[in-house]
Design an enzyme around this catalytic site. Structure first.
Site, short mmCIF file in Angstrom:
data_model
loop_
_atom_site.label_atom_id
_atom_site.label_comp_id
_atom_site.label_asym_id
_atom_site.label_seq_id
_atom_site.Cartn_x
_atom_site.Cartn_y
_atom_site.Cartn_z
N HIS A 57 0.83 -1.20 0.00
CA HIS A 57 0.00 0.00 0.00
C HIS A 57 0.87 1.25 0.00
CE1 HIS A 57 -3.56 2.40 0.83
NE2 HIS A 57 -2.79 3.12 1.63
N ASP A 84 -14.52 3.93 8.20
CA ASP A 84 -13.51 4.82 7.62
C ASP A 84 -14.12 5.69 6.53
OD1 ASP A 84 -10.79 5.82 7.03
OD2 ASP A 84 -11.18 4.83 5.12
N ARG A 142 -13.47 14.01 8.06
CA ARG A 142 -12.14 14.62 8.25
C ARG A 142 -11.84 15.60 7.13
NH1 ARG A 142 -8.53 9.71 8.00
NH2 ARG A 142 -6.81 11.19 8.06
N SER A 198 -7.12 4.95 9.53
CA SER A 198 -7.83 4.92 8.26
C SER A 198 -7.20 3.91 7.30
CB SER A 198 -7.79 6.33 7.65
OG SER A 198 -8.21 6.33 6.32
N LYS A 212 -8.42 -0.61 6.75
CA LYS A 212 -8.76 -1.19 5.44
C LYS A 212 -7.79 -2.33 5.10
CE LYS A 212 -8.71 3.03 3.91
NZ LYS A 212 -8.80 4.36 3.35
#
Ligand code: URA
Length: 434
Positions: A82, A161, A168, A183, A187
Site C-alpha cells: 500500500h 472509515d 475529516r 484509516s 482497510k
C-alpha cells in the site's frame, strides 16, 4: 456511555478505553451518533493526540465495522502493498507481477483516485475490457491460478472509515498521525492479507512533508499492523517530485508495462524492485530483502513478470494485446507542450502541481461523481537534475477536452523551477522500518 463524556475526556487529555472507542465507531457507523459530535471528537483527537494503544483500538474498531475478508483459501502467504498516496505512482502494476512471478500471492483491493492522487482501479480500467469488480470466488480463483488479482474495494470494507474520512476532509482533521494510521490500516487489516508492505511517501506531494513525520507515521503503522498479528514493513520514500514520467491513467499503465519490459524510468524501476524485494521476503520466498530484490530482477529480466501481467489482465477480462500495441488504449485528441523559458537545470518539480494538472486535464476527479478521461494525463520530459535549453519541452498535457488541458498546462507550468545550479541527487529510498 455517552458521546459528550467521551469528547470531554479527550478534550481534557485523557486516554480513551477500548469500550469508549468501540462505542464511538459503532454509533457513528450506524448513524446513532451525529456528525457534529463525531467532528468534535475528531478535532479533540487532532489536538490532544492518541497513544499507540488508543490508535490500535481505533483501527481495530474501524476494521470490525464491516467485512473482514477471509483469504485462507488462497495458498501461501498473501502479501499486500500500500502506498500512502503519490503522484505518478504506478508501482502496484509493476510489483504485483514481480512478486507473483516469484511465487508470492497478491490479492489486492485498491481504491479510486480522488483529488490530486490517482488510484490503481482507475488506471487498470483504461485497459479495454478490464473489470475491477469481480466476484469474490473469481478473485480467489485468479489469485490461486495466476498469483495476482486487483479489485476495487467494496463498500463493506471498513465502512466506518468511509464516513470518518469524508468528515475529516471537511473538518480539517486529515493530517493527524493516529487518524491517518487508523484509516489506512483498518482497510488493510480487513482485506485479509498475511503481510503488509507500506510505501510511506515523504515530500511536497505527500501527507508527510518531512522525514521525521513520515518516519513517525511509518513506525506507527508498522506497530499497529504488528499488534494485529500481520508482518508489516514500511519503506519511507521520496515524493518531492512525481514518480516516473507519466501521470494519468492509460499512460501510467503503459509506463508500468515498459518498466516490466526493462525500459522504465530509473525511479519507478528502483522503487518497484525495492518494494517487490520486500514483498518476496515478507512472503517468505526469500531469506532477506536483498535476496528478494535479486529474485525480482531475475523475473523482470527473463520476462516472467511480464507474462504474469498478461495472465492477470486476461484473467480480469482485459485485452492483453494492449501490452504490445499501445494504440489500443484510449487515445487523446488534444495536447499542449509546456516549454522551458530559460537555459539551466530542473531544480524541482512540484508533485502536488503535477497531480493537480493531471486532475485538471481530465485524468482525475475533483468530486467522487466526476467521470474521468482515461486518455488524459501528463508526460514529464525533464526530471529533476536534467539540463534544459530554452524551448525544450518540459512537460506535455493531453486529453480530449481543450479547455481542460489548457487549465492543466497552466498548473503544470507552475510545477517547474529552473536554476543555473545543478541540484544534488536526492535518495529515493529513504529508510526501511520493520
Ligand atoms: N489514505 C487513507 O486511506 N486515509 C488517510 O487518512 C490518508 C490516506
Amino acid at each position: 456511555m455517552n458521546m459528550v463524556d467521551i469528547i470531554l475526556k479527550k478534550r481534557e487529555g485523557g486516554k480513551l478505553s477500548e469500550d469508549e472507542i468501540v462505542f464511538f465507531i459503532e454509533g457513528y457507523t450506524d448513524g446513532s451518533i451525529p456528525d457534529y459530535q463525531a467532528a468534535a471528537l475528531l478535532m479533540t483527537i487532532y489536538f490532544k493526540g492518541m497513544d499507540k494503544e488508543e490508535t490500535y483500538q481505533l483501527t481495530k474498531a474501524m476494521k470490525n465495522s464491516g467485512d473482514v475478508i477471509d483469504l485462507s483459501s488462497i495458498k501461501g502467504i498473501k502479501v499486500d502493498k500500500h502506498s500512502t498516496g503519490g503522484v505518478g505512482d504506478k508501482t502496484t502494476l509493476v510489483v504485483g507481477p514481480l512478486a507473483a512471478a516469484c511465487g508470492v500471492p497478491v490479492a489486492k483491493m485498491s481504491g479510486r483516485g480522488l483529488g490530486f492522487t490517482g488510484g490503481t482501479v482507475d488506471k487498470m480500467e483504461s485497459i479495454p475490457g478490464f473489470k475491477t469488480s469481480i466476484e469474490a470466488k473469481a478473485f480467489i480463483e485468479l489469485v490461486n491460478r495466476v498469483g495476482l488479482s486487483v479489485i476495487g474495494q467494496t463498500a463493506h470494507i471498513a465502512p466506518a472509515d468511509k464516513k470518518i474520512y469524508a468528515l475529516r476532509d471537511v473538518t480539517a482533521t486529515v493530517d493527524n498521525l493516529s487518524l491517518i494510521t487508523s484509516s489506512i490500516m483498518s482497510k488493510k487489516l480487513a482485506s485479509g492479507s498475511d503481510a503488509i508492505v507500506l510505501d510511506v511517501k515523504c515530500g511536497n506531494g505527500a501527507f508527510m512533508e518531512n522525514i521525521e513525520d513520515a518516519t513517525r507515521l511509518g513506525q506507527l503503522m508498522v506497530d499497529i499492523g504488528t499488534s494485529d498479528g500481520k508482518k508489516t514493513i514500511a519503506v519511507i520514500t521520496d515524493m518531492s517530485q512525481p514518480l516516473g514520467k507519466a501521470v494519468g491513467n492509460s499512460n501510467e499503465v503503459i509506463e508500468a508495462i515498459e518498466t516490466l519490459k526493462g525500459n522504465g524510468p530509473e525511479d519507478i524501476t528502483e522503487l518497484s524492485m525495492t518494494l517487490a524485494g520486500i514483498m518476496i521476503f515478507a512472503g517468505e520466498k526469500a531469506s532477506s530483502m536483498e535476496e528478494g530484490h535479486s529474485m525480482a530482477k531475475e523475473v523482470m529480466d527473463n520476462g516472467k513478470a511480464l507474462e504474469k501481467l498478461r495472465l492477470f489482465i486476461e484473467g480480469q477480462g482485459g485485452d492483453s494485446k494492449v501490452m504490445d500495441d499501445y494504440s489500443l488504449f484510449p487515445q487523446y485528441k488534444e495536447k499542449i507542450d509546456v516549454l522551458a523559458t530559460a537555459d539551466g537545470f530542473v531544480w524541482s518539480i512540484g508533485a502536488r502541481s503535477i497531480g493537480l494538472a493531471s486532475q485538471h486535464s481530465g485524468a482525475g476527479r475533483a468530486t467522487k461523481e466526476d467521470q474521468i478521461d482515461l486518455s488524459a494525463g501528463i508526460y514529464i520530459s525533464k526530471k529533476v537534475g536534467d539540463k534544459v535549453t530554452k524551448g525544450d519541452v518540459l512537460v506535455s498535457v493531453y486529453g480530449m477536452d481543450r479547455d481542460k488541458i489548457e487549465k492543466g498546462a497552466k498548473e503544470a507550468e507552475k510545477a517547474f523551477t529552473i536554476t543555473q545550479e545543478k541540484p544534488e541527487r536526492t535518495k529515493l529510498i529513504i529508510k526501511i522500518l520493520e
